[in-house]
Design a protein around this motif. Structure first.
Motif, PDB file in Angstrom:
ATOM      1  N   ASP A  87      39.687  29.376  48.147  1.00 46.18           N
ATOM      2  CA  ASP A  87      38.792  29.505  47.009  1.00 46.18           C
ATOM      3  C   ASP A  87      38.573  30.993  46.774  1.00 46.18           C
ATOM      4  O   ASP A  87      38.170  31.709  47.691  1.00 46.18           O
ATOM      5  N   GLU A  88      38.887  31.468  45.597  1.00 43.30           N
ATOM      6  CA  GLU A  88      38.689  32.886  45.284  1.00 43.30           C
ATOM      7  C   GLU A  88      37.497  33.004  44.355  1.00 43.30           C
ATOM      8  O   GLU A  88      37.579  32.643  43.191  1.00 43.30           O
ATOM      9  N   VAL A 139      37.361  39.474  44.201  1.00 47.05           N
ATOM     10  CA  VAL A 139      37.205  38.104  44.697  1.00 47.05           C
ATOM     11  C   VAL A 139      36.945  38.081  46.203  1.00 47.05           C
ATOM     12  O   VAL A 139      37.526  38.858  46.964  1.00 47.05           O
ATOM     13  N   GLU A 140      36.055  37.187  46.581  1.00 49.62           N
ATOM     14  CA  GLU A 140      35.927  36.790  47.987  1.00 49.62           C
ATOM     15  C   GLU A 140      36.927  35.670  48.203  1.00 49.62           C
ATOM     16  O   GLU A 140      37.056  34.780  47.373  1.00 49.62           O
ATOM     17  N   ILE A 141      37.659  35.730  49.304  1.00 43.60           N
ATOM     18  CA  ILE A 141      38.688  34.725  49.556  1.00 43.60           C
ATOM     19  C   ILE A 141      38.237  33.836  50.711  1.00 43.60           C
ATOM     20  O   ILE A 141      38.129  34.296  51.853  1.00 43.60           O
ATOM     21  N   PRO A 179      45.382  33.385  41.004  1.00 40.20           N
ATOM     22  CA  PRO A 179      44.790  33.821  42.268  1.00 40.20           C
ATOM     23  C   PRO A 179      45.633  34.882  42.966  1.00 40.20           C
ATOM     24  O   PRO A 179      46.833  35.005  42.704  1.00 40.20           O
ATOM     25  N   GLU A 180      44.996  35.636  43.862  1.00 39.30           N
ATOM     26  CA  GLU A 180      45.725  36.634  44.652  1.00 39.30           C
ATOM     27  C   GLU A 180      46.592  35.943  45.693  1.00 39.30           C
ATOM     28  O   GLU A 180      47.687  36.391  46.000  1.00 39.30           O
ATOM     29  N   SER A 223      41.996  44.077  49.258  1.00 40.89           N
ATOM     30  CA  SER A 223      41.645  42.701  49.606  1.00 40.89           C
ATOM     31  C   SER A 223      41.663  42.496  51.112  1.00 40.89           C
ATOM     32  O   SER A 223      41.282  41.448  51.593  1.00 40.89           O
TER      33      SER A 223
END
Lengths: 340, 769
Positions: free
Chosen positions: B576-577, B565-567, A133-134, B505
């Protein structure tokens, strides 16, 4: 007598066929000569009156004339048809230089291109491609990589912190930790991905960029093996043989740690402005996985050893395409992106 | 960190390696060298010279000076220095003849800065030498610049002696230790030391000197400091800097007469304690900061910077010289908290060797005799310290070492390398060494056998290791279906004419609000780089909209997409990514209908048979042009026109897909179905409906009446206008019916048709037959 008349008809008709100017002309000739009640038919009707030996001879001539005329008519018709087709098709001329309608194929991002290339290379060498994950925990980004809280190495990586103490990963190395936790040894993996450093953006600095992390853990992995894989990888990246050298470098999660240089591809080591006259260009950081890192992921360093490396994907992309401003990569400008 | 080649040469016996060659060796075996700078080039040929006479030059601030330049003879020099006067002894450099102000000037009279001796460029240097003599102890130097990052783990390399030790080991030369511990005085000390916390300050040593005269340092010391980038100040301060640069031991000198009492306390600062440092800044301290204090308060911020109150000045006669050791992490915290990194703090945060404190004092005694003649030692060494046990020896199996390096190496070679770096080597059993770590490597740098691999490896040279393929079992690596799927999606959309973008992001609060998102629902960055990068995106849309606005300045129409990704925040644990695809089709022309149709077609390239059904519009969507995308029974995303107020120059059709869902639905094995052997029959039906009635709804209603023998139903066209009444449209479908087992009779086909007609009529639809 009769034979002469037949031959006259034949040559006369051939001349008419040859001089016909349309399919209709030919049809007239066919009806008049070859049709029922046509000229040839008249001769056939006269055949009964001839003596047998004469009949045989005249019949031969008559049949010969019929075949000749039929063939001539057929051939003339074909020529007319072909000519007609030629004329019709000639009318259908199109300008092939008019651009074809519809959308053109789009373009993949330059980072996507290079990243996929590297994924291919490593998969073919038996490396899994892993993701992380980022947003990461401080533990996976630092502690599990042998970078404890007061370690000066944390200074070097200006971190974006989140309110709850998590962070935006500063390198793809946490994926090593995830790989070790999930797959255990033996392990061969790479982890390409987006990483973050809290620094201002200019032509050569970005707060968001891409790395590829790699790791191999097995029994008896050595510096010699590391060198082998690095050379293979870089030869694929640069599409030619490369000379590499290791020199001491410090990264807390490896021991010993190395800076890996490649011999300058522009001057082949003779010295030029790109390599600052040294003949070598710094390429990536790597080393033998620190036993603390193995231990923290539940791997016994007495039984297993490994190497790890981290490669700046963004930098590689800029080198490959001679991109002089890093801001293009996340600028979303189609005039830039459509070049790839 | 700058290293003087001359200095290293003083510390290594018979050093015969050029600076350039040394730079390479150090880079390959020790630390990254970033270049060599020459310093003090003029010193090569400069000599002391006396100005014999001075004549003004009309119309110029320069003067014409006749100079006795010793071996260079009597020369005429045009000089602009205000202190160029008859009788001054200064430095002359034969730099060639040049006409200045119409006068031929032969060579130059030089300032300290020009010579590279110090930073003084106010006038020509004034020296106390025989005319013609070279400047004593001042030579041109080569300064090696070492990348600080490459020595963060090596406290010893923050001084010349450490680097000299490396050079000696690399070249097989002998190291000359400049420290004479026998100079340390015996007896009771003239100050008391009280350390409150021996963890934060493991050792504090001090010596008192009397009869000190503060004055400029001799030129050799000034030029040394200048060469490595330090500013010469006075003999006492320069001496402390010299020792720091040589031994990596930061020192500090207090004016003893300005101290209150004879005790030095090392204690945490009181909450809110104020302190004025040597840089004239006032700091408000807290107990996390360690201070050096006398009876009246803080006199130094331990390991970071000295204080103004006790600073050395012209009047200083008595000096307390501090040579201490501090805990690395405490120094690092204090220095980053007050945002002040000094030469001292930089060294202490690398974990310096506590054994080094008295070495520093011994070196000071020797230097002070030379640079502060007449100084007297008062009392013995004050020295308080924590018991520091020697580090346990490291067991180094030689077979293991060879395996790790991937090459064989003679035990004698291993021993030679380690001993040249002053490790102790014993051999308790065959092919196993027991290695003792020298104190200056033991603070944090070397503690396990892996650390010794580096010592041996770098000294034998990593270039002696041949790249070797490992013998490992051939195995297919575990797959990464998610990534593979995303690559596939990228390919599909690129094929359909969309170009890939990468966006950040981060978004700003303004961005969030512009789309009707709640900023508070986002994951927030505590230390954002800019106000528009405070939140982590919960949608790719803000970035994509920027792409639309930017590119619409240059393009009439375009297609682009992003996968990212939506975070989304979760109650606990990491967010949740969710991987998303967002594709957009922009056109400056048209009413937007074609774009929406096209983007749905593109969606079907990824998801065959996907359907769209009207959905309640979100704030950023066109109020009546918003649809949910359904595939295989699940809602997987949306297709909509971006609200025209968000993009005023044209129309933007947007597709937003949750790739995690789409991938889950894509999985599954395909199975072949036999090709129909019996002919099917087709007929058309047209339904009259209200203008906003959806074709999809009509189609599924008709299909529901058709029953199991319906093979397919396809939309053909819709029409409105005469003879239909206003507010009506006619929608035509082509239906195909058939059976896998037999050919349907025309009666059977007719029955199905009638059933549909009846069913639709029962729902109130008129059919045009």
């Amino acid at each position: 007598m009769l034979e002469e008349s037949i031959q006259e008809l034949e040559s006369g008709s051939l001349a008419r066929i040859a001089s016909a100017t349309s399919l209709e002309d030919l049809e007239t000739v066919r009806v008049q000569v070859l049709g029922r009640k046509g000229a040839l038919d008249q001769f056939f009707k006269q055949m009964g009156k001839l003596a047998p030996d004469e009949r045989a001879r005249a019949g031969k001539v008559l049949n010969g004339a019929k075949q000749t005329l039929e063939a001539a008519l057929e051939s003339a018709k074909r020529q007319f048809a072909e000519a007609a087709l030629r004329i019709r098709l000639d009318g259908e001329w199109l300008d092939p230089s008019i651009p074809a309608p519809g959308p053109r194929r789009g373009h993949l991002h330059p980072i996507t291109h290079i990243q996929r290339e590297l994924e291919e290379v490593f998969r073919s060498l038996g490396f899994a491609v892993l993701d992380g994950p980022e947003v990461e925990t401080e533990y996976r980004n630092f502690d599990a990589l042998n970078i404890p809280a007061d370690h000066p190495a944390r200074d070097a990586q200006d971190t974006f912190w989140l309110a709850n103490g998590d962070l935006l990963r500063t390198h793809t190395s946490p994926v090593q930790v995830r790989g070790m936790e999930r797959l255990g040894p033996p392990l061969r993996m790479i982890a390409p991905g987006r990483v973050f450093r809290n620094e201002s953006v200019d032509a050569s600095h970005e707060h968001t960029f891409y790395q590829i992390e790699g790791m191999m853990i097995d029994r008896g992995v050595s510096v010699a093996h590391l060198l082998y894989f690095m050379r293979i990888m870089l030869a694929e990246v640069f599409r030619r043989e490369v000379n590499v050298r290791l020199r001491p470098g410090f990264f807390p999660f490896v021991e010993p740690g190395f800076e890996l240089d490649i011999q300058c591809l522009l001057c082949n080591g003779a010295g030029c402005p790109v390599c600052k006259q040294s003949g070598w260009v710094e390429q990536l950081g790597c080393g033998m996985v620190h036993p603390n890192v193995l231990r923290m992921s539940g791997i016994d360093p007495e039984e297993w050893s490994g190497f790890a490396f981290g490669l700046g994907l963004t930098r590689l992309v800029m080198m490959r395409y001679a991109i002089d401003d890093i801001r293009h990569l996340q600028g979303g400008d189609l005039r830039f992106l459509e070049q790839f | 960190m700058k290293f003087s080649y001359n200095w290293i040469r003083e510390l290594v016996e018979d050093l015969d390696c050029s600076p350039a060659a040394l730079e390479k060796l150090i880079t390959m075996k020790t630390a990254e060298c970033e270049g060599i700078e020459r310093s003090g080039e003029l010193l090569e040929r400069a000599c002391a010279a006396r100005v014999e006479s001075v004549e003004p030059i009309p119309g110029s601030h320069n003067v014409k000076a006749a100079v006795d330049a010793g071996r260079y003879g009597r020369v005429t020099v045009v000089c602009g220095a205000p202190n160029c006067r008859v009788g001054i002894v200064t430095a002359y450099a034969p730099v060639g003849k040049k006409v200045i102000d119409g006068i031929e000037s032969d060579g130059m009279l030089a300032s300290g800065a020009e010579l590279g001796v110090n930073r003084d460029h106010a006038g020509i240097i004034e020296i106390d030498s025989q005319v013609g003599a070279p400047l004593a102890g001042c030579l041109p130097d080569s300064v090696l610049e070492i990348d600080n990052k490459s020595i963060t783990h090596r406290p010893d390399l923050w001084g010349h002696l450490g680097m000299a030790r490396e050079v000696a080991a690399i070249l097989g030369r002998k190291l000359k230790d400049p420290v004479r511990l026998d100079l340390l005085p015996e007896g009771p000390a003239a100050v008391d030391i009280q350390i409150e916390d021996l963890t934060l300050c493991p050792r504090y040593s001090a010596l008192v000197f009397d009869n000190v005269t503060v004055r400029p340092s001799p030129l050799w010391l000034q030029s040394r400091m200048t060469a490595i980038g330090l500013n010469p100040i006075n003999n006492i301060v320069d001496m402390t800097n010299f020792i720091m640069a040589e031994l990596a031991q930061p020192m500090h000198a207090f004016d003893a007469d300005l101290l209150h009492g004879d005790t030095i306390f090392i204690r945490p600062a009181a909450p809110g304690e104020r302190y004025v440092a040597l840089n004239d800044e006032e700091y408000t301290l807290n107990p996390a900061n360690l201070v050096i204090a006398d009876a009246a308060g803080a006199i130094a911020l331990g390991g970071v910077i000295g204080g103004q109150r006790s600073a050395i000045g012209e009047k200083t006669r008595r000096v307390v010289l501090e040579s201490a050791n501090f805990q690395a992490s405490s120094i690092r915290k204090t220095s980053s908290a007050i945002k002040l990194r000094t030469d001292a703090s930089m060294r202490f945060e690398k974990a310096q060797d506590p054994a080094n404190t008295i070495r520093g004092l011994a070196r000071a005694i020797e230097l002070l005799h030379e640079i502060a003649p007449g100084m007297r030692l008062v009392g013995g060494v004050a020295d308080q310290m924590r018991e520091i046990p020697p580090p346990p020896p490291i067991r180094l199996p030689l077979d293991w070492l060879e395996r790790k390096l991937g090459r064989s190496i003679e035990p004698a070679e291993v021993r030679r390398i380690l001993e040249s770096l002053e490790f102790g080597v014993a051999q308790p059993e065959p092919r196993v060494f027991s290695v003792t770590v020298p104190s200056w490597r033991a603070t944090k740098d070397v503690s396990i056998k892996d650390d010794l691999v580096e010592e041996v490896g770098r000294m034998v040279g990593y270039d002696s290791i041949a790249p070797t393929a490992p013998l490992v079992a051939a195995a297919v690596p575990p797959g990464n279906p998610e990534r593979a799927f995303q690559h596939q999606v990228r390919g599909i959309f690129a094929d359909q004419g969309f170009t890939e973008v990468y966006n950040y992001s981060f978004i700003g609060e303004e961005d969030a609000r512009a789309f009707g998102f709640d900023p508070a629902a986002h994951v927030r960055v505590s230390n954002p780089i800019a106000s528009d990068q405070v939140l982590l995106r919960m949608s790719l849309l803000p970035g994509i909209r920027k792409n639309i606005l930017e590119n619409s300045k240059h393009r009439e129409s375009f297609r682009l997409f992003e996968i990212g990704v939506e975070i989304h925040r979760r109650a606990e644990g990491l967010p949740d990514e969710i991987p998303h695809l967002m594709a957009v089709l922009y056109d400056r022309q048209g009413d937007g209908a074609a774009g929406l149709a096209e983007i749905r077609r593109a969606a079907e390239c990824l998801m065959p048979g996907a359907q769209a059904s009207p959905a309640e519009a979100r704030p950023y969507e066109h109020p009546v042009r918003s649809a949910a995308i359904l595939w295989r029974g699940e809602t997987v995303g949306r297709a909509f026109e971006l609200h025209p107020s968000l993009v005023e120059s044209g129309r933007a059709a947007v597709l937003d897909l949750d790739l995690r869902l789409v991938r889950a639905l894509s999985a599954g094995d395909l199975k072949y179905a036999p090709i129909r052997r019996y002919p099917s029959s087709a007929f058309d039906l047209s339904v009259v409906a209200a203008p906003r009635e959806c074709v999809g709804d009509l189609q599924s209603a008709m299909a529901s009446f058709a029953g199991p023998l319906l093979d397919s139903i396809e939309f053909v066209r819709q029409y409105s206008g005469p003879p239909l009444e206003a507010g009506q449209k006619s929608v035509s479908f082509r239906l195909t019916v058939g059976s896998p087992e037999r050919t349907l009779s025309s009666e059977e086909a007719g029955e199905i048709r009638a059933r549909i007609i009846d069913g639709m009529r029962a729902r109130g639809y008129e059919l045009r037959l």
